[in-house]
Design a protein around this motif. Structure first.
Motif, mmCIF file in Angstrom:
data_model
loop_
_atom_site.group_PDB
_atom_site.id
_atom_site.type_symbol
_atom_site.label_atom_id
_atom_site.label_comp_id
_atom_site.label_asym_id
_atom_site.label_seq_id
_atom_site.Cartn_x
_atom_site.Cartn_y
_atom_site.Cartn_z
ATOM 1 N N LEU A 93 107.036 -8.680 -25.090
ATOM 2 C CA LEU A 93 106.773 -9.116 -26.460
ATOM 3 C C LEU A 93 107.024 -10.612 -26.613
ATOM 4 O O LEU A 93 108.012 -11.135 -26.097
ATOM 5 C CB LEU A 93 107.677 -8.341 -27.418
ATOM 6 N N HIS A 94 106.122 -11.260 -27.333
ATOM 7 C CA HIS A 94 106.219 -12.702 -27.578
ATOM 8 C C HIS A 94 105.871 -12.976 -29.042
ATOM 9 O O HIS A 94 104.986 -12.312 -29.598
ATOM 10 C CB HIS A 94 105.229 -13.476 -26.691
ATOM 11 N N PRO A 95 106.533 -13.955 -29.652
ATOM 12 C CA PRO A 95 106.101 -14.347 -30.997
ATOM 13 C C PRO A 95 104.710 -14.974 -30.907
ATOM 14 O O PRO A 95 104.419 -15.720 -29.970
ATOM 15 C CB PRO A 95 107.149 -15.373 -31.439
ATOM 16 N N SER A 96 103.859 -14.648 -31.843
ATOM 17 C CA SER A 96 102.514 -15.236 -31.856
ATOM 18 C C SER A 96 102.600 -16.683 -32.337
ATOM 19 O O SER A 96 103.625 -17.092 -32.910
ATOM 20 C CB SER A 96 101.607 -14.440 -32.791
ATOM 21 N N PRO A 97 101.535 -17.461 -32.140
ATOM 22 C CA PRO A 97 101.537 -18.821 -32.694
ATOM 23 C C PRO A 97 101.777 -18.831 -34.206
ATOM 24 O O PRO A 97 102.462 -19.723 -34.721
ATOM 25 C CB PRO A 97 100.147 -19.344 -32.338
ATOM 26 N N ALA A 98 101.258 -17.826 -34.914
ATOM 27 C CA ALA A 98 101.498 -17.745 -36.366
ATOM 28 C C ALA A 98 102.983 -17.542 -36.650
ATOM 29 O O ALA A 98 103.537 -18.148 -37.573
ATOM 30 C CB ALA A 98 100.680 -16.615 -36.990
ATOM 31 N N ALA A 99 103.650 -16.692 -35.871
ATOM 32 C CA ALA A 99 105.078 -16.456 -36.073
ATOM 33 C C ALA A 99 105.885 -17.720 -35.806
ATOM 34 O O ALA A 99 106.826 -18.028 -36.539
ATOM 35 C CB ALA A 99 105.558 -15.320 -35.171
ATOM 36 N N VAL A 100 105.516 -18.459 -34.784
ATOM 37 C CA VAL A 100 106.211 -19.719 -34.469
ATOM 38 C C VAL A 100 106.023 -20.710 -35.613
ATOM 39 O O VAL A 100 106.969 -21.373 -36.046
ATOM 40 C CB VAL A 100 105.707 -20.296 -33.127
ATOM 41 N N ARG A 101 104.806 -20.787 -36.135
ATOM 42 C CA ARG A 101 104.509 -21.685 -37.262
ATOM 43 C C ARG A 101 105.294 -21.257 -38.511
ATOM 44 O O ARG A 101 105.908 -22.095 -39.183
ATOM 45 C CB ARG A 101 103.005 -21.679 -37.534
ATOM 46 N N HIS A 102 105.324 -19.966 -38.785
ATOM 47 C CA HIS A 102 106.069 -19.456 -39.940
ATOM 48 C C HIS A 102 107.554 -19.773 -39.796
ATOM 49 O O HIS A 102 108.202 -20.165 -40.770
ATOM 50 C CB HIS A 102 105.889 -17.947 -40.092
ATOM 51 N N ARG A 103 108.079 -19.616 -38.593
ATOM 52 C CA ARG A 103 109.506 -19.884 -38.373
ATOM 53 C C ARG A 103 109.826 -21.356 -38.619
ATOM 54 O O ARG A 103 110.847 -21.689 -39.210
ATOM 55 C CB ARG A 103 109.908 -19.467 -36.960
ATOM 56 N N ARG A 104 108.943 -22.230 -38.170
ATOM 57 C CA ARG A 104 109.145 -23.669 -38.400
ATOM 58 C C ARG A 104 109.146 -23.966 -39.898
ATOM 59 O O ARG A 104 109.982 -24.720 -40.393
ATOM 60 C CB ARG A 104 108.057 -24.467 -37.686
ATOM 61 N N LEU A 105 108.200 -23.376 -40.627
ATOM 62 C CA LEU A 105 108.146 -23.565 -42.074
ATOM 63 C C LEU A 105 109.414 -23.047 -42.747
ATOM 64 O O LEU A 105 109.960 -23.696 -43.646
ATOM 65 C CB LEU A 105 106.916 -22.851 -42.658
ATOM 66 N N LEU A 106 109.875 -21.881 -42.315
ATOM 67 C CA LEU A 106 111.092 -21.311 -42.891
ATOM 68 C C LEU A 106 112.318 -22.168 -42.576
ATOM 69 O O LEU A 106 113.146 -22.408 -43.452
ATOM 70 C CB LEU A 106 111.313 -19.888 -42.385
ATOM 71 N N ASP A 107 112.428 -22.617 -41.334
ATOM 72 C CA ASP A 107 113.565 -23.472 -40.966
ATOM 73 C C ASP A 107 113.609 -24.715 -41.847
ATOM 74 O O ASP A 107 114.677 -25.114 -42.322
ATOM 75 C CB ASP A 107 113.494 -23.884 -39.490
ATOM 76 N N ASP A 108 112.448 -25.319 -42.078
ATOM 77 C CA ASP A 108 112.388 -26.507 -42.936
ATOM 78 C C ASP A 108 112.745 -26.171 -44.379
ATOM 79 O O ASP A 108 113.475 -26.919 -45.043
ATOM 80 C CB ASP A 108 110.991 -27.141 -42.881
ATOM 81 N N ALA A 109 112.245 -25.036 -44.873
ATOM 82 C CA ALA A 109 112.553 -24.627 -46.249
ATOM 83 C C ALA A 109 114.043 -24.344 -46.395
ATOM 84 O O ALA A 109 114.669 -24.759 -47.381
ATOM 85 C CB ALA A 109 111.728 -23.391 -46.631
ATOM 86 N N TRP A 110 114.625 -23.655 -45.428
ATOM 87 C CA TRP A 110 116.059 -23.346 -45.495
ATOM 88 C C TRP A 110 116.899 -24.617 -45.466
ATOM 89 O O TRP A 110 117.867 -24.737 -46.220
ATOM 90 C CB TRP A 110 116.464 -22.423 -44.355
ATOM 91 N N ALA A 111 116.514 -25.559 -44.617
ATOM 92 C CA ALA A 111 117.254 -26.828 -44.554
ATOM 93 C C ALA A 111 117.165 -27.556 -45.896
ATOM 94 O O ALA A 111 118.162 -28.117 -46.378
ATOM 95 C CB ALA A 111 116.717 -27.698 -43.425
ATOM 96 N N GLY A 112 116.000 -27.539 -46.516
ATOM 97 C CA GLY A 112 115.839 -28.176 -47.819
ATOM 98 C C GLY A 112 116.664 -27.493 -48.899
ATOM 99 O O GLY A 112 117.283 -28.160 -49.735
ATOM 100 N N LEU A 113 116.674 -26.173 -48.877
ATOM 101 C CA LEU A 113 117.475 -25.433 -49.851
ATOM 102 C C LEU A 113 118.963 -25.739 -49.675
ATOM 103 O O LEU A 113 119.688 -25.952 -50.652
ATOM 104 C CB LEU A 113 117.224 -23.927 -49.716
#
Length: 151
Positions: A93-113
């Protein structure tokens, strides 16, 4: 640190984790995943190339429950399956490119929050929390590194 301090820390980490997750998902505009799928996806992201049974062991879940979560994640386009080149019967099992992109977006959102929340705290508290970040990161890695660890 007293038991009361540890209880306070545990409760605060739990509330922060859940609140940051919900708010980050909403801010980024992603679909909310069921908790089981979210947990399995996080594990796959931290251990790409794992099998269903390895993920189940790491999360202390039944293999059938992980398989169900993986099917949902594959259907959502968040997990890719590949055949193990060393054992054709095994799926990795591997994260898809979409999952990697979503994780990056979430990491940035969490850091901002977190940045917004820290601005509202007294400077000494904000500094103490920033200074604790490396230790909290090590603590998070320790709790996920050994699936057999119970204490």
């Amino acid at each position: 640190m007293t038991d009361d301090h540890l209880r306070t820390l545990a409760a605060a980490v739990h509330v922060l984790s859940r609140s940051l997750h919900r708010r980050g998902v909403a801010q980024v505009g992603l679909d909310v995943l069921p908790p089981s799928e979210s947990e399995v996806l996080a594990q796959i992201g931290s251990r790409p190339g794992s099998s269903v049974s390895e993920i189940a062991r790491a999360l202390r879940l039944q293999t059938s429950n992980v398989s169900t979560a993986v099917r949902g994640l594959v259907a959502r386009g968040l997990v890719d399956r590949t055949t193990d080149p060393d054992d054709q019967r095994r799926t990795l099992l591997h994260p898809s490119p979409a999952a990697v992109r979503h994780r990056r977006l979430l990491d940035d959102a969490w850091a901002g929050l977190l940045a917004d929340l820290l601005r509202d705290l007294p400077p000494d508290d904000a500094d103490a929390l920033r200074a604790a970040a490396p230790a909290l990161g090590r603590l998070a890695r320790a709790i996920t590194a050994d699936p057999a660890r119970t204490h």
